[in-house]
Design a protein around this motif. Structure first.
Motif, PDB file in Angstrom:
ATOM      1  N   GLY A   1      33.264  37.406  40.745  1.00  0.00           N
ATOM      2  CA  GLY A   1      33.758  36.132  40.281  1.00  0.00           C
ATOM      3  C   GLY A   1      34.639  36.222  39.161  1.00  0.00           C
ATOM      4  O   GLY A   1      35.330  35.439  38.509  1.00  0.00           O
ATOM      5  N   LYS A   2      34.843  37.341  38.388  1.00  0.00           N
ATOM      6  CA  LYS A   2      35.836  37.510  37.155  1.00  0.00           C
ATOM      7  C   LYS A   2      37.132  37.864  37.898  1.00  0.00           C
ATOM      8  O   LYS A   2      37.422  38.343  38.636  1.00  0.00           O
ATOM      9  CB  LYS A   2      35.204  38.920  36.705  1.00  0.00           C
ATOM     10  CG  LYS A   2      36.010  39.125  35.335  1.00  0.00           C
ATOM     11  CD  LYS A   2      35.428  40.222  34.607  1.00  0.00           C
ATOM     12  CE  LYS A   2      36.195  40.558  33.293  1.00  0.00           C
ATOM     13  NZ  LYS A   2      35.673  41.606  32.759  1.00  0.00           N
ATOM     14  N   PRO A   3      38.322  37.206  37.361  1.00  0.00           N
ATOM     15  CA  PRO A   3      39.630  37.340  37.750  1.00  0.00           C
ATOM     16  C   PRO A   3      40.209  38.747  37.265  1.00  0.00           C
ATOM     17  O   PRO A   3      39.523  39.175  36.254  1.00  0.00           O
ATOM     18  CB  PRO A   3      40.408  36.215  37.175  1.00  0.00           C
ATOM     19  CG  PRO A   3      39.581  35.799  35.832  1.00  0.00           C
ATOM     20  CD  PRO A   3      37.983  36.132  36.194  1.00  0.00           C
ATOM     21  N   PRO A   4      41.048  39.353  37.920  1.00  0.00           N
ATOM     22  CA  PRO A   4      41.613  40.423  37.541  1.00  0.00           C
ATOM     23  C   PRO A   4      42.450  40.533  36.187  1.00  0.00           C
ATOM     24  O   PRO A   4      43.001  39.387  36.067  1.00  0.00           O
ATOM     25  CB  PRO A   4      42.496  40.818  38.763  1.00  0.00           C
ATOM     26  CG  PRO A   4      42.837  39.740  39.359  1.00  0.00           C
ATOM     27  CD  PRO A   4      41.667  38.649  39.112  1.00  0.00           C
TER      28      PRO A   4
END
Length: 159
Positions: free
Chosen positions: A9-12
């Motif tokens: 769920g963490k954006p790059p």
């Protein structure tokens, strides 16, 4: 398994790493709309770029919409740029300031190599040269440049 799901769920991150040859110079050819990152005489990367909204000629004063021409240096980094990321160019030099003063104007400043950010995503597809005098790259490209470039290296901006 839980850590793996949380990571999904963490954006790059926009902050990339680079461990190749050092960039020793940046060359911008305004007429070709190309920017090159060099290690000595070897081209490491090249990019299509956008320029100021008045792309012909050397920047003379604040608000003229031109991208400067000449030899400058990378002098700062902005990780919170409204244009995704940005790398500062040391404009104006003493000659630029003197020219603007002779014209009764201010030389201006805040010339950067930067990403598109939201504004560029809206403007660049319609008009490649949309900045107020900066050098614009796509957001993923400025991430590479931001990782590869160090302060103090020269940037040569040709007509």
């Amino acid at each position: 398994m839980l850590a793996l799901l949380a990571a999904c769920g963490k954006p790059p991150s926009k902050f990339k790493s680079y461990n190749g040859p050092a960039v020793t110079q940046i060359v911008v050819n305004k007429g070709d709309r190309r920017m090159y990152l060099l290690h000595n005489q070897t081209v490491l990367k090249s990019y299509n770029i956008g320029l100021g909204n008045q792309p012909l000629g050397h920047k003379q004063f604040e608000g003229d919409g031109k991208t400067p021409e000449g030899v400058y240096f990378i002098d700062r980094f902005n990780p919170r740029s409204r244009y995704h990321l940005s790398v500062g160019v040391s404009y104006p030099n003493p000659n630029d300031a003197q020219l603007a003063e002779a014209l009764g104007r201010r030389a201006g400043g805040d010339i950067f190599i930067h990403g598109w950010g939201p504004e560029g995503k809206r403007l660049a597809p319609k008009n490649r040269d949309w900045t107020a005098g900066c050098i614009a790259l796509k957001d993923d490209e400025i991430e590479e440049v931001y990782a590869m470039v160090r302060g103090g290296i020269p940037i040569v901006i040709n007509p």
